[in-house]
Design a protein around this motif. Structure first.
Motif, PDB file in Angstrom:
ATOM      1  N   PHE A 105       0.961  -0.964   0.137  1.00  5.73           N
ATOM      2  CA  PHE A 105      -0.035  -0.023   0.266  1.00  5.73           C
ATOM      3  C   PHE A 105       0.857   1.363  -0.046  1.00  5.73           C
ATOM      4  O   PHE A 105       1.016   2.009   0.533  1.00  5.73           O
ATOM      5  CB  PHE A 105      -0.792   0.221   1.352  1.00  5.73           C
ATOM      6  N   TYR A 106       1.918   1.428  -0.970  1.00  6.24           N
ATOM      7  CA  TYR A 106       2.789   2.179  -1.524  1.00  6.24           C
ATOM      8  C   TYR A 106       2.443   3.570  -1.245  1.00  6.24           C
ATOM      9  O   TYR A 106       2.968   4.470  -0.526  1.00  6.24           O
ATOM     10  CB  TYR A 106       3.530   2.365  -2.422  1.00  6.24           C
ATOM     11  N   HIS A 107       0.965   3.988  -1.485  1.00  2.15           N
ATOM     12  CA  HIS A 107       0.948   5.248  -2.687  1.00  2.15           C
ATOM     13  C   HIS A 107      -0.196   5.427  -1.476  1.00  2.15           C
ATOM     14  O   HIS A 107      -1.408   4.579  -1.364  1.00  2.15           O
ATOM     15  CB  HIS A 107       0.109   5.494  -3.952  1.00  2.15           C
ATOM     16  N   ARG A 108       0.096   6.723  -0.297  1.00  4.25           N
ATOM     17  CA  ARG A 108      -1.131   6.778   0.399  1.00  4.25           C
ATOM     18  C   ARG A 108      -1.845   8.409  -0.149  1.00  4.25           C
ATOM     19  O   ARG A 108      -1.046   9.174   0.086  1.00  4.25           O
ATOM     20  CB  ARG A 108      -0.371   6.578   2.176  1.00  4.25           C
ATOM     21  N   HIS A 109      -2.899   8.260   0.318  1.00  2.77           N
ATOM     22  CA  HIS A 109      -3.163   9.729   0.009  1.00  2.77           C
ATOM     23  C   HIS A 109      -3.922  10.214   1.284  1.00  2.77           C
ATOM     24  O   HIS A 109      -4.311  11.527   0.827  1.00  2.77           O
ATOM     25  CB  HIS A 109      -4.540   9.589  -0.544  1.00  2.77           C
ATOM     26  N   LYS A 110      -3.814   9.559   2.128  1.00  5.64           N
ATOM     27  CA  LYS A 110      -3.804  10.653   3.683  1.00  5.64           C
ATOM     28  C   LYS A 110      -2.427  10.884   4.464  1.00  5.64           C
ATOM     29  O   LYS A 110      -2.148   9.814   4.724  1.00  5.64           O
ATOM     30  CB  LYS A 110      -5.008   9.644   4.394  1.00  5.64           C
ATOM     31  N   GLU A 111      -3.189  12.238   5.227  1.00  5.33           N
ATOM     32  CA  GLU A 111      -1.887  12.292   6.167  1.00  5.33           C
ATOM     33  C   GLU A 111      -1.814  11.612   7.098  1.00  5.33           C
ATOM     34  O   GLU A 111      -0.609  10.855   7.094  1.00  5.33           O
ATOM     35  CB  GLU A 111      -2.288  13.847   6.268  1.00  5.33           C
ATOM     36  N   GLY A 112      -2.811  11.325   7.956  1.00  2.27           N
ATOM     37  CA  GLY A 112      -2.472  10.256   8.828  1.00  2.27           C
ATOM     38  C   GLY A 112      -2.627   8.413   8.644  1.00  2.27           C
ATOM     39  O   GLY A 112      -3.667   8.247   8.065  1.00  2.27           O
ATOM     40  N   ASN A 113      -1.388   8.137   8.740  1.00  2.00           N
ATOM     41  CA  ASN A 113      -1.493   6.966   8.428  1.00  2.00           C
ATOM     42  C   ASN A 113      -1.641   5.330   9.935  1.00  2.00           C
ATOM     43  O   ASN A 113      -0.577   5.939  10.833  1.00  2.00           O
ATOM     44  CB  ASN A 113      -0.421   5.981   7.628  1.00  2.00           C
ATOM     45  N   ASP A 114      -2.497   4.891  10.223  1.00  2.00           N
ATOM     46  CA  ASP A 114      -1.805   4.032  11.339  1.00  2.00           C
ATOM     47  C   ASP A 114      -0.948   2.853  10.749  1.00  2.00           C
ATOM     48  O   ASP A 114      -1.372   1.901   9.076  1.00  2.00           O
ATOM     49  CB  ASP A 114      -3.441   3.050  11.286  1.00  2.00           C
ATOM     50  N   ILE A 115       0.388   2.437  11.226  1.00  2.00           N
ATOM     51  CA  ILE A 115       1.182   1.982  10.408  1.00  2.00           C
ATOM     52  C   ILE A 115       0.977   0.120  11.866  1.00  2.00           C
ATOM     53  O   ILE A 115       1.242   0.452  13.317  1.00  2.00           O
ATOM     54  CB  ILE A 115       2.083   2.441  11.299  1.00  2.00           C
ATOM     55  N   ILE A 116       0.811  -0.326  10.711  1.00  2.37           N
ATOM     56  CA  ILE A 116       1.222  -2.062  11.979  1.00  2.37           C
ATOM     57  C   ILE A 116       2.027  -2.616  11.836  1.00  2.37           C
ATOM     58  O   ILE A 116       2.510  -2.950  10.649  1.00  2.37           O
ATOM     59  CB  ILE A 116      -0.565  -2.901  10.672  1.00  2.37           C
ATOM     60  N   ILE A 117       1.714  -3.432  13.705  1.00  6.11           N
ATOM     61  CA  ILE A 117       3.787  -4.235  13.457  1.00  6.11           C
ATOM     62  C   ILE A 117       2.317  -5.683  13.884  1.00  6.11           C
ATOM     63  O   ILE A 117       2.102  -5.570  14.597  1.00  6.11           O
ATOM     64  CB  ILE A 117       4.038  -3.639  14.633  1.00  6.11           C
ATOM     65  N   LEU A 118       3.371  -6.454  13.397  1.00  8.96           N
ATOM     66  CA  LEU A 118       3.057  -7.787  13.393  1.00  8.96           C
ATOM     67  C   LEU A 118       4.939  -8.609  13.610  1.00  8.96           C
ATOM     68  O   LEU A 118       5.371  -8.191  13.154  1.00  8.96           O
ATOM     69  CB  LEU A 118       2.787  -8.061  12.111  1.00  8.96           C
ATOM     70  N   SER A 119       4.849  -8.810  14.740  1.00  6.78           N
ATOM     71  CA  SER A 119       5.417  -9.098  15.838  1.00  6.78           C
ATOM     72  C   SER A 119       5.175 -10.501  17.145  1.00  6.78           C
ATOM     73  O   SER A 119       4.184 -10.415  17.705  1.00  6.78           O
ATOM     74  CB  SER A 119       6.653  -8.515  16.014  1.00  6.78           C
ATOM     75  N   ASN A 120       5.857 -11.031  17.468  1.00  8.21           N
ATOM     76  CA  ASN A 120       6.192 -12.206  18.501  1.00  8.21           C
ATOM     77  C   ASN A 120       7.382 -11.838  19.672  1.00  8.21           C
ATOM     78  O   ASN A 120       7.395 -12.741  20.560  1.00  8.21           O
ATOM     79  CB  ASN A 120       6.429 -13.509  17.865  1.00  8.21           C
ATOM     80  N   LEU A 121       7.662 -10.480  19.343  1.00  5.43           N
ATOM     81  CA  LEU A 121       9.133  -9.834  20.337  1.00  5.43           C
ATOM     82  C   LEU A 121       8.057  -8.515  21.098  1.00  5.43           C
ATOM     83  O   LEU A 121       7.190  -8.084  20.642  1.00  5.43           O
ATOM     84  CB  LEU A 121       9.577  -8.858  19.784  1.00  5.43           C
ATOM     85  N   SER A 122       8.491  -8.324  22.670  1.00  3.71           N
ATOM     86  CA  SER A 122       7.816  -7.731  23.472  1.00  3.71           C
ATOM     87  C   SER A 122       8.080  -6.500  23.401  1.00  3.71           C
ATOM     88  O   SER A 122       7.427  -5.385  23.469  1.00  3.71           O
ATOM     89  CB  SER A 122       7.841  -7.810  24.835  1.00  3.71           C
ATOM     90  N   HIS A 123       9.799  -6.145  22.971  1.00  6.72           N
ATOM     91  CA  HIS A 123       9.880  -4.704  22.372  1.00  6.72           C
ATOM     92  C   HIS A 123       9.860  -4.183  22.009  1.00  6.72           C
ATOM     93  O   HIS A 123      10.523  -4.494  20.213  1.00  6.72           O
ATOM     94  CB  HIS A 123      11.137  -4.851  23.443  1.00  6.72           C
ATOM     95  N   ILE A 124       9.346  -3.376  21.528  1.00  4.58           N
ATOM     96  CA  ILE A 124       9.589  -2.651  19.827  1.00  4.58           C
ATOM     97  C   ILE A 124       9.284  -1.327  19.830  1.00  4.58           C
ATOM     98  O   ILE A 124       8.816  -0.318  20.931  1.00  4.58           O
ATOM     99  CB  ILE A 124       7.915  -2.653  19.315  1.00  4.58           C
ATOM    100  N   ARG A 125      10.401  -0.831  19.108  1.00  8.92           N
ATOM    101  CA  ARG A 125      10.353   0.671  18.432  1.00  8.92           C
ATOM    102  C   ARG A 125       9.987   1.104  16.944  1.00  8.92           C
ATOM    103  O   ARG A 125      10.315   0.490  16.724  1.00  8.92           O
ATOM    104  CB  ARG A 125      12.506   0.954  18.928  1.00  8.92           C
ATOM    105  N   LEU A 126       9.208   2.525  17.046  1.00  7.78           N
ATOM    106  CA  LEU A 126       8.714   2.654  15.661  1.00  7.78           C
ATOM    107  C   LEU A 126       9.838   3.600  15.229  1.00  7.78           C
ATOM    108  O   LEU A 126       9.884   5.268  15.915  1.00  7.78           O
ATOM    109  CB  LEU A 126       7.965   2.530  15.710  1.00  7.78           C
ATOM    110  N   TYR A 127      10.271   3.753  13.836  1.00  5.95           N
ATOM    111  CA  TYR A 127      10.441   4.995  13.413  1.00  5.95           C
ATOM    112  C   TYR A 127      10.135   5.772  12.441  1.00  5.95           C
ATOM    113  O   TYR A 127       9.844   5.016  11.405  1.00  5.95           O
ATOM    114  CB  TYR A 127      12.557   4.958  13.184  1.00  5.95           C
TER     115      TYR A 127
END
Length: 762
Positions: A580-602
């Motif tokens: 979903f490369y072309h995003r026409h909305k300014e605000g976007n929800d970022i979905i992270i899928l992981s089996n790790l507890s400690h997560i950092r998003l940049y």
């Protein structure tokens, strides 16, 4: 000793169906190597029409003078869906089980020098050969390997519809010990009896023999043997955690010389099914995190090699599955072996699916396929249940259907008392249906939120089943949605075919199973997209798109990583929505899928969020994208401080990218709401008069009378060109049609039609 010679090269193939090819050379053919299917392209959406018919394969077999005294058998891995084997023009073997191995004895018609092998293979519709109808391609061809067996006069039985002629059964005796039973049959094709022995040696992974037994026998024409012993404190086959296998070597010897031998891997394990705690493997509850698999592969159809199967297993192991439903037929023996070696519990089944035969009420072909499946896969430790039917009530549910299922269960128990029986019901089978009494475990294929209802209905249905049948072990044998990874949406909806909706659907399903200990688990439909020649859906032709991975195995959809986050123990992080490369909305929800507890998003190297939430799905809401490209990076940290990363680029654009939207074919209002032309204001009740037609008669019965046929066509002529309709006329009624969503029949129309039929005498 048995000598196995591969015969996969130098075959000639033709689509010309001439009976003369049983004994004469193909005039103009194509040189092919096995495995081979003639539906490799048209069976998965190619430009040519899907071909079903009879074709021929030929090659020569040279027999040297010094070998003419040997015993020769031809082993055909599978012939889809029917096969006949000729040697020098003589019919020596045939199969009407398109997914099973079969063998033919060649000796009576072999000569020194060159011999002509001709095999007629036919995937035409035959009302007595299963499957009759299903949502997958019935590939034609010699799509598995062919081998020549060269044997001595005395050998294990290779013609009992099984594979090894030897059957190993392990049973827990308690106190960390297991009973091992070894049985089989030795064939003597010489003119005279001979004295000899059968010996079994069981060795561990280090090669140390931990048990052996032997029996002295006199080998007549056919000689049964049975050996048994106790294995104390074996290392258990413990699923994916420790799939420990022992090696059994079974030999038959005459006058001190080994005449034949088999090597069979076996594991020791216990499996219990409970209605409140699910599956118990070796005394421990295990939730079945399962996937279903079809055997075809993009561009090659079902003519797959060991390399294809190994790739499939690699992907199944990566997603973290601990169980596989090998649908809807017997799979290649090599794949069952891979399941043994990697610890995946297997649901194996026959293609008694969708609709029963109208020409053979006894469904004899289903029993033949069940026998071959069980005998040929008997020695695989991974198999925990035999599936006897899949959605067989989709068109008709009668007493005869019940009897057939019951008899299949009885036959499965006769052939293999050591394993469970299972069935996969369509959602319309009532929770309190008598069908749910027949098998040890009950599966339901549930598509709430795709074909009917809402996704939340899944949990409600399972809760209601458990309330009505608290004594029955239940799981979801299929769940999934068609997904084209080209399509995307901020607001995913039913049947928009987006990756986002597949993610939403599967997240609900996985949460539902996890929250209910009584649910044994579920099987994703499907691990891979697969060929379904008559399909045209989701922007693709000839494919079912419900896979977690595309048909060519090159693209893992986001739902793949969702399942991995729930199931896998191998640490990882994954950012959903990269396509979903072309995003026409300014605000976007970022979905992270992981089996790790400690997560950092940049976002563009700026830390946006840090969490130790520990959930498989973590959503960072309303991330503001800048015009142009935005780099989104996630880091996951494990308990040892190891960092795992994933990165995507999203482009903020001013207008919606319309290529992300699936444009459905326009259907005329007459087709969509076809029933509006009829007066439904005084529907009334349904009354049935004996001796007159009704909505409960089969379409075939209605068509036998011009007047009742005319009534049917008045209401339903617009569906008569559907392939599904064409093959179900013998079992489908108007009443049953009304229960299927795609016919779109409003309930108030039924009494209207019934009144018109009730005045037509039979």
């Amino acid at each position: 000793m048995l000598k196995i010679i591969p015969l996969n090269q130098l075959w000639m193939f033709t689509k010309e169906n001439s009976p003369s090819y049983a004994s004469t050379l193909i005039k103009e053919g194509q040189s092919v190597t096995l495995p081979h299917t003639w539906n490799d392209m048209d069976g998965q959406g190619g430009t040519e029409p899907y071909y079903r018919g009879a074709c021929w394969y030929q090659r020569t077999l040279h027999i040297a003078p010094e070998d003419i005294g040997k015993r020769f058998y031809l082993e055909i891995g599978a012939a889809g869906n029917m096969g006949q084997v000729y040697i020098n023009g003589h019919l020596v073997g045939e199969s009407r089980c398109g997914y099973a191995m079969f063998r033919a004895a060649l000796n009576p018609y072999l000569t020194e020098g060159d011999n002509l092998i001709s095999i007629r293979v036919d995937n035409s519709y035959d009302n007595e050969v299963y499957p009759l109808m299903a949502d997958f391609t019935f590939f034609g061809g010699l799509y598995r390997e062919v081998n020549l067996f060269v044997m001595d006069d005395i050998h294990f039985d290779v013609m009992d519809h099984g594979r090894d002629g030897v059957y190993l059964t392990q049973t827990s005796s308690g106190d960390n010990s297991f009973r091992l039973d070894v049985r089989g049959r030795v064939i003597n094709e010489s003119c005279a009896p001979a004295n000899g022995s059968v010996l079994i040696q069981l060795a561990d992974l280090e090669g140390t023999v931990v048990w052996e037994a032997s029996s002295e026998l006199s080998f007549a024409t056919e000689t049964e043997f049975s050996l048994h012993g106790t294995i104390s404190n074996p290392t258990l086959w413990d699923g994916v955690d420790n799939p420990y296998l022992y090696k059994a070597v079974i030999t038959v010897s005459v006058q001190g010389e080994v005449a034949d031998a088999r090597q069979i891997e076996i594991g020791f394990r216990t499996v219990e099914l409970t209605a409140d705690r699910g599956v118990i493997l070796n005394g421990k509850p295990v939730k079945l995190n399962g996937v279903c698999r079809h055997q075809d592969f993009g561009g090659v159809g079902n003519a797959i090699t060991k390399a294809h199967m190994e790739l499939d297993m690699e992907l199944i192991r990566e997603v973290g599955a601990n169980s596989i439903r090998l649908a809807h037929y017997q799979h290649d023996d090599y794949f069952y072996s891979l399941c043994d070696r990697y610890g995946l519990l297997v649901w194996a089944e026959i293609p008694y699916i969708s609709i029963p035969s109208t020409k053979d009420p006894e469904s004899r072909n289903a029993f033949e396929q069940l026998e071959r499946l069980i005998k040929q896969a008997y020695n695989h430790t991974s198999i925990y249940c035999w599936g006897v039917q899949n959605e067989i009530t989709i068109a008709v549910e009668t007493e005869n259907t019940y009897r057939t299922i019951q008899k299949l269960v009885e036959e499965a128990k006769r052939l293999d008392p050591s394993r469970f029986t299972a069935q996969a019901n369509i959602n319309g089978v009532a929770d309190d249906s008598i069908i749910n009494n027949f098998t040890d475990l009950v599966g339901y294929n549930l598509y709430y939120g795709w074909y009917y209802g809402e996704i939340k209905d899944l949990g409600e249905r399972l809760d209601e089943f458990h309330r009505v049948r608290p004594d029955v072990p239940v799981l979801v044998s299929e769940y999934g949605v068609d997904t084209n990874p080209r399509y995307h949406s901020y607001t995913p909806q039913v049947q928009d075919y987006t990756e986002e909706y597949q993610l939403l659907f599967h997240h609900n399903a996985l949460e539902t199973f996890q929250a209910r200990p009584f649910v044994l688990g579920g099987y994703v439909w499907n691990m891979f997209d697969f060929g379904s020649a008559n399909r045209k859906e989701g922007g693709e032709v000839g494919k079912n798109l419900k896979g977690l991975v595309t048909i060519d195995r090159t693209l893992k959809k986001d739902a793949f990583y969702l399942c991995k986050a729930y199931w896998s123990k191998n640490p990882f992080v994954h950012l959903a929505g990269r396509r979903f490369y072309h995003r026409h909305k300014e605000g976007n929800d970022i979905i992270i899928l992981s089996n790790l507890s400690h997560i950092r998003l940049y976002h563009n190297d700026i830390l946006l969020k840090e969490t130790q939430d520990g959930k498989p799905v973590y959503v960072v809401k309303d991330v503001l994208l800048k015009p142009g490209d935005n780099r989104i990076r996630v880091e996951g940290v494990d308990d040892q401080g190891m960092v795992y990363t994933d990165e995507i680029v999203l482009r903020h654009v001013s207008e919606i990218d319309t290529s992300y939207i699936h444009v459905k074919e326009e259907k005329s209002k007459h087709v969509v709401n076809w029933f509006e032309q009829f007066d439904l204001s005084e529907a009334g009740q349904i009354e049935v008069k004996e001796g007159y037609y009704s909505i409960y008669d089969t379409i075939e019965d209605l068509y036998s009378n011009d007047a009742s046929k005319a009534v049917f066509l008045k209401y339903f002529e617009h569906v008569t060109s559907n392939p599904f309709f064409e093959v179900t006329q013998g079992v489908m009624s108007i009443d049953k049609m009304s229960q299927l969503v795609f016919y779109g029949i409003p309930p108030e129309l039924l009494p209207v039609i019934n009144r018109e039929l009730n005045i037509i005498s039979k």
